[in-house]
Design an enzyme around this catalytic site. Structure first.
Site, PDB file in Angstrom:
ATOM      1  N   TYR A 177       0.837  -1.195   0.000  1.00 50.59           N
ATOM      2  CA  TYR A 177       0.000   0.000   0.000  1.00 50.59           C
ATOM      3  C   TYR A 177       0.881   1.257   0.000  1.00 50.59           C
ATOM      4  O   TYR A 177       2.073   1.174  -0.248  1.00 50.59           O
ATOM      5  CB  TYR A 177      -0.997  -0.073   1.147  1.00 50.59           C
ATOM      6  CG  TYR A 177      -1.923  -1.264   0.990  1.00 50.59           C
ATOM      7  CD1 TYR A 177      -2.863  -1.304  -0.041  1.00 50.59           C
ATOM      8  CD2 TYR A 177      -1.821  -2.367   1.826  1.00 50.59           C
ATOM      9  CE1 TYR A 177      -3.679  -2.411  -0.224  1.00 50.59           C
ATOM     10  CE2 TYR A 177      -2.639  -3.482   1.647  1.00 50.59           C
ATOM     11  CZ  TYR A 177      -3.565  -3.497   0.615  1.00 50.59           C
ATOM     12  OH  TYR A 177      -4.373  -4.592   0.423  1.00 50.59           O
ATOM     13  N   ARG A 313      -5.604 -15.228  11.091  1.00 51.63           N
ATOM     14  CA  ARG A 313      -6.684 -16.197  10.890  1.00 51.63           C
ATOM     15  C   ARG A 313      -7.038 -16.946  12.177  1.00 51.63           C
ATOM     16  O   ARG A 313      -8.182 -17.359  12.361  1.00 51.63           O
ATOM     17  CB  ARG A 313      -6.289 -17.185   9.791  1.00 51.63           C
ATOM     18  CG  ARG A 313      -6.370 -16.588   8.384  1.00 51.63           C
ATOM     19  CD  ARG A 313      -5.709 -17.472   7.359  1.00 51.63           C
ATOM     20  NE  ARG A 313      -4.261 -17.475   7.492  1.00 51.63           N
ATOM     21  CZ  ARG A 313      -3.449 -18.289   6.817  1.00 51.63           C
ATOM     22  NH1 ARG A 313      -3.966 -19.187   5.994  1.00 51.63           N
ATOM     23  NH2 ARG A 313      -2.138 -18.217   6.969  1.00 51.63           N
TER      24      ARG A 313
END
Length: 357
Positions: A177, A313
């Site tokens: 990003y 996760r």
């Protein structure tokens, strides 16, 4: 060696354990980039983490990467986050907002604006849009005088985050990003003071961090990095030297923490641990890697000098991850088909561990 379940002092916060819920995009925001009651419940369910770091939150409209993501650049967005921070604090947790400017990883269908980046070089792959996946477009290269506006966007969003009740912010300097694009040797082809040499390529990250420190204080400011990660086509040919130089400059700002993804060799990460004098968070699992991080990964990185361990996760599918790790209980697996589909299924529907009667 500290235990994963021992406390750690982070600025003015005392973390009751050394687990961090890593930032994970879940695209459940309401139209206008607003946080929702479901988001408040989702984060509150996971408040036993030593620290929660939210999904990426755009600091400006042009900084939005994907549809359905939340923002912190309007009064309405700021107000909407109070239900989230209140819920987490009521549940005994601590929460930082991750400030994520997508830079070139965006699309006009999502924002109505042409994406911007350090240079007119597109990323690799496809980006989500309201009409489905689209090739990443060529961004508009920022003019030198425009860079300061995007530096300020992090600081302005950080002020809003604190106003909304967050305990601090994490600048998303990883995963391809905007900050990562400025650090890159192939996404940043600039010849002004923000490009070329390592000193030039780290300048945007340092200025964004410094502006945020000025806005909300050093103890409330962290940054996430993915040395040599190669995500979205970003390349760091000189990852060890680049990130060592960056952490040397960031150390002068006395940030609350640096959060490293294990995207480089262990030798590089250990060199960065030696360079960085403050709190270090390590995410042992590569983004999109073959398996989530577990107890063995945490213990290894604590032994190697990390202070806190980030789980992604694992927290997604196990809201009670801390207790499961502490007690050696089985971990549930996340259903990937629900990661970005919206709604509460696969979001609020993962239960805590049920002991046999």
């Amino acid at each position: 060696m500290p235990s994963l379940f021992s406390s750690h002092r982070l600025g003015e916060l005392t973390l009751p354990n050394r687990t961090v819920m890593a930032p994970m995009s879940r695209v459940r925001a309401a139209p206008g980039g607003l946080a929702t009651p479901s988001m408040a419940s989702y984060y509150a369910q996971r408040a036993t983490a030593g620290l929660i770091v939210t999904e990426g939150v755009q600091p400006s409209l042009v900084g939005q990467s994907n549809p359905g993501t939340p923002g912190l650049h309007t009064d309405e967005q700021t107000d909407s986050w109070r239900q989230v921070t209140d819920a987490v604090h009521t549940s005994g947790g601590r929460i930082f907002a991750q400030l994520m400017h997508g830079g070139r990883i965006s699309h006009p269908e999502t924002t109505g604006l042409q994406p911007v980046g350090p240079s007119a070089v597109p990323g690799e792959g496809s980006v989500f849009t309201p009409s489905g996946p689209q090739p990443v477009p060529v961004p508009r290269a920022l003019e030198t005088h425009e860079v300061a506006e995007h530096v300020r966007s992090y600081a302005d969003a950080a002020r809003r985050a604190v106003e909304a009740g967050f305990d601090g912010v994490e600048l998303h300097g990883a995963n391809g990003y905007l900050i990562s694009q400025f650090l890159s040797s192939n996404a940043n082809l600039r010849t002004d003071r923000y490009g070329g040499s390592i000193a030039g390529r780290i300048r945007f990250a340092v200025e964004a961090a410094a502006a945020t420190v000025d806005a909300v204080g050093a103890a409330r400011t962290g940054i996430r990095l993915s040395p040599g990660g190669g995500i979205w086509g970003v390349v760091e040919d000189d990852a060890a030297e680049l990130n060592t130089a960056l952490l040397t400059e960031l150390a002068r700002l006395d940030l609350g923490y640096v959060h490293l993804e294990a995207t480089a060799g262990e030798d590089v990460l250990l060199r960065l641990r030696e360079t960085w004098p403050g709190t270090l968070i390590v995410s042992p699992s590569m983004p999109g890697g073959p398996r989530p991080a577990g107890m063995a990964d945490a213990e290894r990185w604590l032994e190697l000098g990390a202070d806190l361990i980030a789980f992604g996760r694992g927290f997604l599918a196990n809201p009670d991850l801390v207790e499961r790790l502490r007690s050696g209980l089985p971990l549930a697996s996340a259903d990937e088909s629900t990661f970005y589909q919206g709604g509460d299924v696969g979001y609020l529907t993962y239960p805590t561990y049920r002991h046999a009667a």
